[in-house]
Design a protein around this motif. Structure first.
Motif, PDB file in Angstrom:
ATOM      1  N   GLU A   9      -0.167  -9.855  -8.056  1.00 29.19           N
ATOM      2  CA  GLU A   9       0.560  -9.944  -9.596  1.00 29.19           C
ATOM      3  C   GLU A   9      -0.743  -9.883 -10.643  1.00 29.19           C
ATOM      4  O   GLU A   9      -1.998 -10.071 -10.309  1.00 29.19           O
ATOM      5  N   ARG A  36      10.900  -3.313 -15.908  1.00 25.60           N
ATOM      6  CA  ARG A  36      11.770  -4.370 -15.918  1.00 25.60           C
ATOM      7  C   ARG A  36      10.846  -5.381 -16.370  1.00 25.60           C
ATOM      8  O   ARG A  36       9.497  -5.648 -16.291  1.00 25.60           O
ATOM      9  N   PRO A  38       8.824  -8.834 -16.859  1.00 22.94           N
ATOM     10  CA  PRO A  38       7.995  -9.625 -16.000  1.00 22.94           C
ATOM     11  C   PRO A  38       8.528 -10.753 -15.559  1.00 22.94           C
ATOM     12  O   PRO A  38       9.273 -11.612 -16.119  1.00 22.94           O
ATOM     13  N   ARG A  39       7.836 -11.419 -14.484  1.00 21.57           N
ATOM     14  CA  ARG A  39       8.226 -12.886 -14.096  1.00 21.57           C
ATOM     15  C   ARG A  39       7.345 -13.775 -14.913  1.00 21.57           C
ATOM     16  O   ARG A  39       6.296 -13.417 -15.356  1.00 21.57           O
ATOM     17  N   ARG A  40       7.784 -14.885 -15.724  1.00 20.19           N
ATOM     18  CA  ARG A  40       7.269 -15.729 -16.390  1.00 20.19           C
ATOM     19  C   ARG A  40       7.007 -17.150 -15.839  1.00 20.19           C
ATOM     20  O   ARG A  40       7.779 -17.607 -15.056  1.00 20.19           O
ATOM     21  N   GLU A  41       5.779 -17.531 -16.097  1.00 22.93           N
ATOM     22  CA  GLU A  41       5.245 -18.878 -15.735  1.00 22.93           C
ATOM     23  C   GLU A  41       4.817 -19.609 -16.848  1.00 22.93           C
ATOM     24  O   GLU A  41       3.624 -19.238 -17.304  1.00 22.93           O
ATOM     25  N   ALA A  45       3.120 -14.109 -18.659  1.00 24.33           N
ATOM     26  CA  ALA A  45       3.979 -13.125 -17.973  1.00 24.33           C
ATOM     27  C   ALA A  45       2.939 -12.515 -16.773  1.00 24.33           C
ATOM     28  O   ALA A  45       2.087 -11.864 -17.255  1.00 24.33           O
ATOM     29  N   TRP A  46       3.694 -12.412 -15.487  1.00 22.12           N
ATOM     30  CA  TRP A  46       3.212 -11.615 -14.580  1.00 22.12           C
ATOM     31  C   TRP A  46       3.960 -10.747 -14.029  1.00 22.12           C
ATOM     32  O   TRP A  46       5.179 -10.424 -13.906  1.00 22.12           O
ATOM     33  N   TYR A  47       3.228  -9.443 -13.797  1.00 20.28           N
ATOM     34  CA  TYR A  47       3.670  -8.235 -13.272  1.00 20.28           C
ATOM     35  C   TYR A  47       3.075  -7.920 -11.772  1.00 20.28           C
ATOM     36  O   TYR A  47       2.183  -8.605 -11.640  1.00 20.28           O
ATOM     37  N   ASP A  48       3.740  -7.179 -11.101  1.00 19.25           N
ATOM     38  CA  ASP A  48       3.583  -6.966  -9.834  1.00 19.25           C
ATOM     39  C   ASP A  48       3.321  -5.561  -9.436  1.00 19.25           C
ATOM     40  O   ASP A  48       3.205  -4.484 -10.366  1.00 19.25           O
ATOM     41  N   HIS A  51       5.701  -2.980 -10.863  1.00 22.24           N
ATOM     42  CA  HIS A  51       5.624  -2.366 -12.344  1.00 22.24           C
ATOM     43  C   HIS A  51       4.401  -1.485 -12.354  1.00 22.24           C
ATOM     44  O   HIS A  51       4.515  -0.522 -13.189  1.00 22.24           O
TER      45      HIS A  51
END
Length: 231
Positions: A9, A36, A38-41, A45-48, A51
């Motif tokens: 990530e 798309r 990102p995953r948010r924490e 914002a976390w990209y993988d 992405h």
């Protein structure tokens, strides 16, 4: 993602650096819906890796002359396609070899012809399927023949339309021979009988091509003469 590599990530800055673009460009692509969310924490914002693969695909397609609008349309068609498990259904083809392609490799096969409409037609025919960020073509042989026809000047749209019409006749021929084999053999040896049925079809098709290619096309009918003026 390479086999055996642990998924990663990235924060936006790391993602941009790995993709060789600016943070502003990543943000722009995200706002345009080209990648798309990102995953948010919390506020992070976390990209993988998906992405990152999409950003590299966008760069590759831009280098090949596609516009951002065209890439967005291609992505929409691509994401609406069936996955490879659904297309293969009862198993991989007996005599055809599926081939995996990146979107950039597909664009190289059909330079200038990979449009949203053509992509959607190939997906509808079941020639193409999706597997994560990869495209799977159901048949190496069909892929190579289609590309050869395009190089000869036949538009890809015409190739796909011909394939759609051929599919109808091919299904009818397969049903005919399957019925013959089931009717006249108690335990059909498919390994032995399959090539015999194919040889009949190939020979008949070759003879039909001879007839059609050697016969010059009929000239167009002359236009109707104008009606005499009322006098």
């Amino acid at each position: 993602m390479a086999e055996g590599r642990e998924p990663r990530e990235y924060r936006m800055e790391e993602l941009a650096r790995e993709a060789g673009i600016t943070v502003r460009t990543v943000r722009f692509y995200r706002e345009r819906g080209l990648i798309r969310p990102p995953r948010r924490e919390g506020r992070i914002a976390w990209y993988d890796d998906r992405h990152l693969a999409r950003l590299r695909t966008i760069a590759g397609l831009l280098e090949r002359g596609h516009t951002l609008t065209g890439i967005a349309d291609l992505a929409t068609a691509f994401e609406s396609g069936r996955d490879v498990g659904e297309v293969l259904g009862l198993g991989e083809p007996t005599e055809e070899t599926p081939v995996r392609l990146s979107p950039e490799e597909l664009a190289d096969y059909f330079e200038g012809e990979v449009t949203p409409d053509n992509l959607q037609a190939a997906l509808d025919l079941g020639y193409l399927a999706t597997d994560g960020d990869e495209i799977v073509h159901i048949s190496r042989r069909l892929l190579d023949v289609s590309a050869a026809l395009v190089r000869e000047g036949v538009p890809l749209a015409a190739v796909l339309e011909a394939a759609r019409r051929v599919r109808v006749h091919a299904d009818a021929l397969a049903e005919l021979f399957a019925t013959v084999l089931r009717t006249h053999t108690t335990t059909p040896d498919t390994e032995k009988l399959r090539p015999l049925a194919k040889s009949v079809v190939e020979s008949e098709f070759s003879l039909a091509l001879d007839r059609h290619l050697r016969t010059p096309p009929e000239p167009p009918a002359p236009p109707n003469p104008p009606e005499p003026a009322a006098g």
